[in-house]
Motif scaffolding. Structure first.
Motif, short mmCIF file in Angstrom:
data_model
loop_
_atom_site.label_atom_id
_atom_site.label_comp_id
_atom_site.label_asym_id
_atom_site.label_seq_id
_atom_site.Cartn_x
_atom_site.Cartn_y
_atom_site.Cartn_z
N ASP A 185 0.82 -1.21 0.00
CA ASP A 185 0.00 0.00 0.00
C ASP A 185 0.86 1.26 0.00
N GLY A 186 1.92 1.25 0.80
CA GLY A 186 2.71 2.47 0.95
C GLY A 186 3.64 2.76 -0.21
N VAL A 187 4.35 1.74 -0.68
CA VAL A 187 5.38 1.99 -1.70
C VAL A 187 5.28 1.03 -2.88
N ASN A 188 4.18 0.25 -2.95
CA ASN A 188 3.95 -0.68 -4.07
C ASN A 188 5.11 -1.67 -4.22
N PHE A 189 5.59 -2.20 -3.09
CA PHE A 189 6.66 -3.17 -3.10
C PHE A 189 6.10 -4.59 -3.05
N SER A 190 6.68 -5.46 -3.84
CA SER A 190 6.32 -6.87 -3.81
C SER A 190 7.03 -7.53 -2.64
N PRO A 191 6.60 -8.73 -2.22
CA PRO A 191 7.32 -9.44 -1.15
C PRO A 191 8.79 -9.66 -1.49
N ASP A 192 9.11 -9.95 -2.75
CA ASP A 192 10.51 -10.15 -3.13
C ASP A 192 11.33 -8.87 -2.95
N GLU A 193 10.72 -7.71 -3.23
CA GLU A 193 11.43 -6.44 -3.04
C GLU A 193 11.64 -6.14 -1.57
N VAL A 194 10.71 -6.58 -0.73
CA VAL A 194 10.89 -6.42 0.72
C VAL A 194 12.11 -7.22 1.18
N VAL A 195 12.25 -8.45 0.68
CA VAL A 195 13.41 -9.27 1.02
C VAL A 195 14.69 -8.57 0.59
N ALA A 196 14.68 -7.98 -0.61
CA ALA A 196 15.87 -7.27 -1.09
C ALA A 196 16.25 -6.14 -0.16
N LEU A 197 15.29 -5.38 0.35
CA LEU A 197 15.58 -4.29 1.28
C LEU A 197 16.19 -4.80 2.58
N LEU A 198 15.80 -5.99 2.99
CA LEU A 198 16.31 -6.54 4.24
C LEU A 198 17.79 -6.91 4.16
N ALA A 199 18.38 -6.81 2.98
CA ALA A 199 19.83 -6.99 2.87
C ALA A 199 20.56 -5.97 3.72
N SER A 200 19.92 -4.84 4.00
CA SER A 200 20.54 -3.82 4.86
C SER A 200 20.81 -4.34 6.26
N GLY A 287 17.62 -17.78 -2.22
CA GLY A 287 18.30 -17.50 -3.47
C GLY A 287 19.42 -16.48 -3.34
N PHE A 288 19.42 -15.71 -2.23
CA PHE A 288 20.48 -14.73 -2.00
C PHE A 288 21.68 -15.34 -1.27
N VAL A 289 21.52 -16.54 -0.72
CA VAL A 289 22.61 -17.18 0.01
C VAL A 289 23.80 -17.41 -0.92
N THR A 290 24.94 -16.86 -0.57
CA THR A 290 26.20 -16.94 -1.33
C THR A 290 26.10 -16.30 -2.72
N GLU A 291 25.02 -15.59 -3.01
CA GLU A 291 24.86 -14.94 -4.32
C GLU A 291 25.01 -13.43 -4.13
N GLN A 292 26.24 -12.98 -3.94
CA GLN A 292 26.50 -11.58 -3.63
C GLN A 292 26.01 -10.63 -4.71
N GLU A 293 26.32 -10.92 -5.96
CA GLU A 293 25.94 -10.02 -7.04
C GLU A 293 24.43 -9.92 -7.18
N ARG A 294 23.75 -11.06 -7.09
CA ARG A 294 22.29 -11.05 -7.19
C ARG A 294 21.68 -10.24 -6.06
N MET A 295 22.16 -10.46 -4.85
CA MET A 295 21.64 -9.73 -3.70
C MET A 295 21.92 -8.23 -3.82
N SER A 296 23.14 -7.88 -4.19
CA SER A 296 23.51 -6.46 -4.30
C SER A 296 22.68 -5.75 -5.36
N ASN A 297 22.49 -6.39 -6.50
CA ASN A 297 21.70 -5.78 -7.57
C ASN A 297 20.25 -5.60 -7.15
N ALA A 298 19.69 -6.59 -6.46
CA ALA A 298 18.30 -6.49 -6.01
C ALA A 298 18.14 -5.37 -4.98
N PHE A 299 19.11 -5.25 -4.08
CA PHE A 299 19.06 -4.18 -3.08
C PHE A 299 19.19 -2.82 -3.75
#
Length: 343
Positions: A185-200, A287-299
């Motif tokens: 509702d607030g920022v139109n984020f999908s669940p997958d995008e929420v996971v990407a933000l949690l990389a912080s 899917g982010f486990v040991t996948e640094q580039e994938r995680m960094s790009n998603a974040f």
């Protein structure tokens, strides 16, 4: 810790002339090439900061960095699309909206130091919005956490018209359904995008979250000064205890609970624990486990989307090149001095 820098002084001198400047690659008077003429004034000062970052978070990936990132999240999230668009400032940074505001909440207490540090810039440079200042600070901060991605910085946000309503920021004790619904509702984020933000949370410690008041500076993973995928590994481990007192709101059992001193033990937030095991996001998390580039790009992509929520991107100017950033060392095979022919 001193946050003032010539780079910020230069940034503040833009006076949001970006709206009137022409777009395209331009050659600046001092010889640098910028993506926009409004960014030219920033380049000399920021180049000097690459060699001397003592005024930028002491060149460290510490609590100042995470507080600043949290501040950027809370600037963008408190919006309600179901009630129509609203240009409002996050309630957890009231001092940036109004120095006389008394709206201090439980969430606010985690980064009041950062608010107090940034507020003088707005008092002395009223032509610059709080939103631009916060986003620029976040881009600079993350550059101290290798191998983090370089964040996009867009300049030209208008000032907020009113504080946002309370209760619009997900908290660690919220259910997964509530968190996903609020982010949709607030920022139109999908669940997958929420996971990407949690990389912080890879560079987070308990100091800013106040989940357990009995302990401070307990990291969320075993590498709190490195922006890596370890958070996605360790949240999947079986919890065995708590680093401090038990039964705290928003906290789950940790796999590394015992500790004494500084940066010993590990805290696990309930929201991380639940989202990592929810059927909607478990595969993305794993899917982010040991996948640094994938995680960094998603974040990076999630942060770019979050940074312009509530704004018209066509009215903003990309000044990403002015934020100090030290790229990680090369990982290409051709750059390695290999001696074993069989590997």
């Amino acid at each position: 810790m001193v946050f003032v820098s010539w780079c910020f002084v230069a940034f503040l001198s833009i006076a949001l002339a970006a709206h009137a400047a022409t777009t395209g690659r331009v050659k600046c008077p001092h010889g640098n090439v910028a993506s926009h003429s409004a960014c030219c004034v920033l380049l000399p000062a920021c180049a000097a900061q690459l060699a001397d970052q003592k005024n930028f978070f002491s060149h460290q990936c510490g609590e100042d960095t995470h507080e600043t990132l949290r501040l950027s999240f809370r600037r963008s999230i408190p919006r309600q699309r179901t009630r129509g668009s609203q240009l409002a400032e996050v309630p957890t940074v009231p001092c940036l909206f109004s120095p006389t505001s008394s709206r201090i909440s439980r969430q606010t207490s985690g980064f009041l130091n950062r608010v107090e540090l940034l507020t003088p810039f707005l008092r002395n440079h009223t032509q610059v919005s709080a939103g631009d200042l916060i986003q620029f600070a976040a881009a600079v901060a993350l550059g101290n956490c290798p191998p983090a991605p370089k964040l996009e910085f867009m300049a030209g946000r208008p000032n907020p018209t009113a504080p946002a309503s309370d209760g619009l920021i997900p908290e660690s004790q919220d259910s997964v359904d509530k968190t996903f619904a609020r982010m949709k509702d607030g920022v139109n984020f999908s669940p997958d995008e929420v996971v990407a933000l949690l990389a912080s949370h890879s560079i987070a410690r308990s100091l800013a979250d106040h989940v357990d008041p009995s302990i401070e500076a307990v990291p969320f993973d075993s590498t709190p000064f490195t922006f890596d995928t370890q958070i996605f590994v360790e949240v999947l481990l079986k919890g065995t205890g708590f680093p401090g007192t038990p039964n705290n709101t928003g906290e789950a059992l940790s796999p590394l609970p015992p500790g004494s001193g500084v940066n010993v033990g590990e805290m696990r937030l309930q929201c991380d624990f639940l989202i990592a095991r929810d059927p909607r996001t478990a595969c993305t998390w794993q899917g982010f486990v040991t996948e640094q580039e994938r995680m960094s790009n998603a974040f990076r992509d999630a942060m770019a989307k979050l940074a312009v929520i509530g704004q018209n991107p066509s009215q903003l100017v990309n000044c990403s090149q002015v934020s100090p950033f030290l790229p990680p060392a090369s990982r290409r095979r051709m750059d390695l001095e290999l001696r074993c022919c069989g590997s």
